[in-house]
Design a protein around this motif. Structure first.
Motif, PDB file in Angstrom:
ATOM      1  N   GLY A 192       5.110   5.482  10.642  1.00  0.00           N
ATOM      2  CA  GLY A 192       5.542   6.868  10.821  1.00  0.00           C
ATOM      3  C   GLY A 192       6.639   7.047  11.847  1.00  0.00           C
ATOM      4  O   GLY A 192       7.409   8.013  11.786  1.00  0.00           O
ATOM      5  N   GLU A 218       9.142   3.761  -7.224  1.00  0.00           N
ATOM      6  CA  GLU A 218       7.800   3.913  -6.656  1.00  0.00           C
ATOM      7  C   GLU A 218       7.794   3.607  -5.161  1.00  0.00           C
ATOM      8  O   GLU A 218       7.173   4.307  -4.361  1.00  0.00           O
ATOM      9  N   ARG A 258       9.538   6.380  -2.903  1.00  0.00           N
ATOM     10  CA  ARG A 258       8.714   7.574  -2.706  1.00  0.00           C
ATOM     11  C   ARG A 258       7.708   7.367  -1.570  1.00  0.00           C
ATOM     12  O   ARG A 258       7.465   8.270  -0.760  1.00  0.00           O
ATOM     13  N   VAL A 259       7.135   6.160  -1.512  1.00  0.00           N
ATOM     14  CA  VAL A 259       6.198   5.850  -0.436  1.00  0.00           C
ATOM     15  C   VAL A 259       6.910   5.827   0.913  1.00  0.00           C
ATOM     16  O   VAL A 259       6.422   6.387   1.904  1.00  0.00           O
ATOM     17  N   ARG A 276       9.678   7.342   1.885  1.00  0.00           N
ATOM     18  CA  ARG A 276      10.104   8.659   2.343  1.00  0.00           C
ATOM     19  C   ARG A 276       8.922   9.472   2.855  1.00  0.00           C
ATOM     20  O   ARG A 276       9.072  10.333   3.720  1.00  0.00           O
ATOM     21  N   SER A 277       7.741   9.179   2.333  1.00  0.00           N
ATOM     22  CA  SER A 277       6.548   9.909   2.755  1.00  0.00           C
ATOM     23  C   SER A 277       5.914   9.312   4.011  1.00  0.00           C
ATOM     24  O   SER A 277       5.541  10.046   4.937  1.00  0.00           O
ATOM     25  N   GLU A 278       5.828   7.972   4.056  1.00  0.00           N
ATOM     26  CA  GLU A 278       5.067   7.327   5.119  1.00  0.00           C
ATOM     27  C   GLU A 278       5.914   6.638   6.185  1.00  0.00           C
ATOM     28  O   GLU A 278       5.449   6.444   7.313  1.00  0.00           O
ATOM     29  N   PRO A 327       9.734   7.216   6.949  1.00  0.00           N
ATOM     30  CA  PRO A 327      11.090   7.741   6.721  1.00  0.00           C
ATOM     31  C   PRO A 327      12.159   7.102   7.600  1.00  0.00           C
ATOM     32  O   PRO A 327      13.352   7.245   7.324  1.00  0.00           O
ATOM     33  N   GLN A 384       3.436  -2.671   0.502  1.00  0.00           N
ATOM     34  CA  GLN A 384       3.863  -1.482  -0.236  1.00  0.00           C
ATOM     35  C   GLN A 384       4.595  -1.865  -1.522  1.00  0.00           C
ATOM     36  O   GLN A 384       4.444  -1.195  -2.550  1.00  0.00           O
TER      37      GLN A 384
END
Length: 297
Positions: A93, A114, A117-118, A120-122, A124, A289
């Motif tokens: 984070g 895929e 997306r992970v 950018r969410s977890e 960035p 990931q």
């Protein structure tokens, strides 16, 4: 001979980069150094090892046998030291770092959406530098141009780590109006059909071509391309077909017809890396990931 203990890991890394690139200037660009600094470092190494290390040949340079031996032995030391210096704690984070990833069209349209997306969410703050591997993935890892390699070409030599992500088989794609799209495709019609073959810009041979050769058959190749990226445009309103991995065909599904390939073959997509990043907490997290993203496609 100068004192060998006057050397540091930066000098040994410089030697490896000159060896890998076969050029002082390209090594300097890769390392973010001036060419004069590279020349000075190599001069120091020549004194320490009592060997010219590189000699002129034609319009370039080639390593001496002694240089090859030094690079092979010290390369592992440099990777192990870099791994030792890597942080052991990683908070996705808050992390701010750049990671190089080498792959091609197939991996970019299947796994990367895929994965991104992970991130950018977890995570960035992670910046991915994605470069095309074609058939140069091993060289890119060795030179530090990338940290990870995703693709079907396995590095079999000692000193690399590998995790298989998934396997895929092959299908045939063609214009929706192609007569061959109306019924199951037999082997005779398959080898007779005009084919667009993707050669991936190098010496890599797709598994279905290897299997065809084993069968003593060959395709009616009319076009070769380095990438499947614009296959639908090329196949449109023609009688040509192309053989691609099933997941690639799925990306093109709205633009082409898909028929099962009569040649049964599979490819494995692997994630590969070096000891340099093996124990890095950030890289361990990212590799997990990537594997998870691959499991969802």
């Amino acid at each position: 001979m100068s004192d060998p203990f006057s050397l540091d890991f930066a000098a040994l890394r410089c030697l490896r980069m000159v060896h890998e690139h076969g050029s002082f200037s390209r090594a300097a660009d890769s390392l973010g150094m001036g060419q004069s600094s590279v020349s000075y470092t190599i001069a120091r190494l020549r004194e320490v090892f009592g060997d010219p290390l590189f000699v002129r040949q034609g319009g370039g340079i080639v390593p001496t046998q002694r240089c090859v031996e030094i690079v092979e032995q010290t390369g592992r030391m440099v990777d192990e030291f870099e791994a030792l210096a890597a942080p052991r704690v990683f908070d996705p984070g808050t992390a701010k770092l750049s990671i190089g990833l080498s792959c091609n069209f197939y991996e970019r349209v299947t796994i990367l959406p895929e994965l991104i997306r992970v991130l950018r969410s977890e995570a960035p703050g992670i910046r991915l530098n994605i470069i095309p591997s074609q058939v140069r993935g091993r060289e890119q890892l060795m030179r530090g141009e990338s940290d990870m390699l995703i693709g079907p070409i396995r590095i079999e030599e000692v000193g690399y780590y590998r995790r298989t992500l998934f396997s895929d088989d092959y299908v045939c794609i063609m214009d929706r109006g192609n007569a061959l799209a109306k019924a199951p495709l037999g082997l005779e019609d398959y080898v007779a059909a005009p084919q667009v073959v993707v050669n991936y810009g190098g010496t890599f041979r797709s598994r279905f071509l290897v299997e065809l050769e084993r069968m003593g058959r060959a395709l009616n190749t009319v076009i070769e391309l380095p990438s499947p990226a614009n296959l639908p445009d090329i196949l449109m309103r023609t009688d040509m077909i192309a053989t691609v991995p099933r997941r690639t065909a799925a990306v093109f599904a709205s633009d082409v017809a898909m028929v099962e390939c009569p040649v049964k073959a599979e490819i494995s997509i692997d994630l590969q890396w070096t000891p340099r990043t093996h124990v890095s907490a950030a890289h361990v997290w990212l590799r997990r990931q990537i594997a998870a993203a691959a499991g969802r496609v």
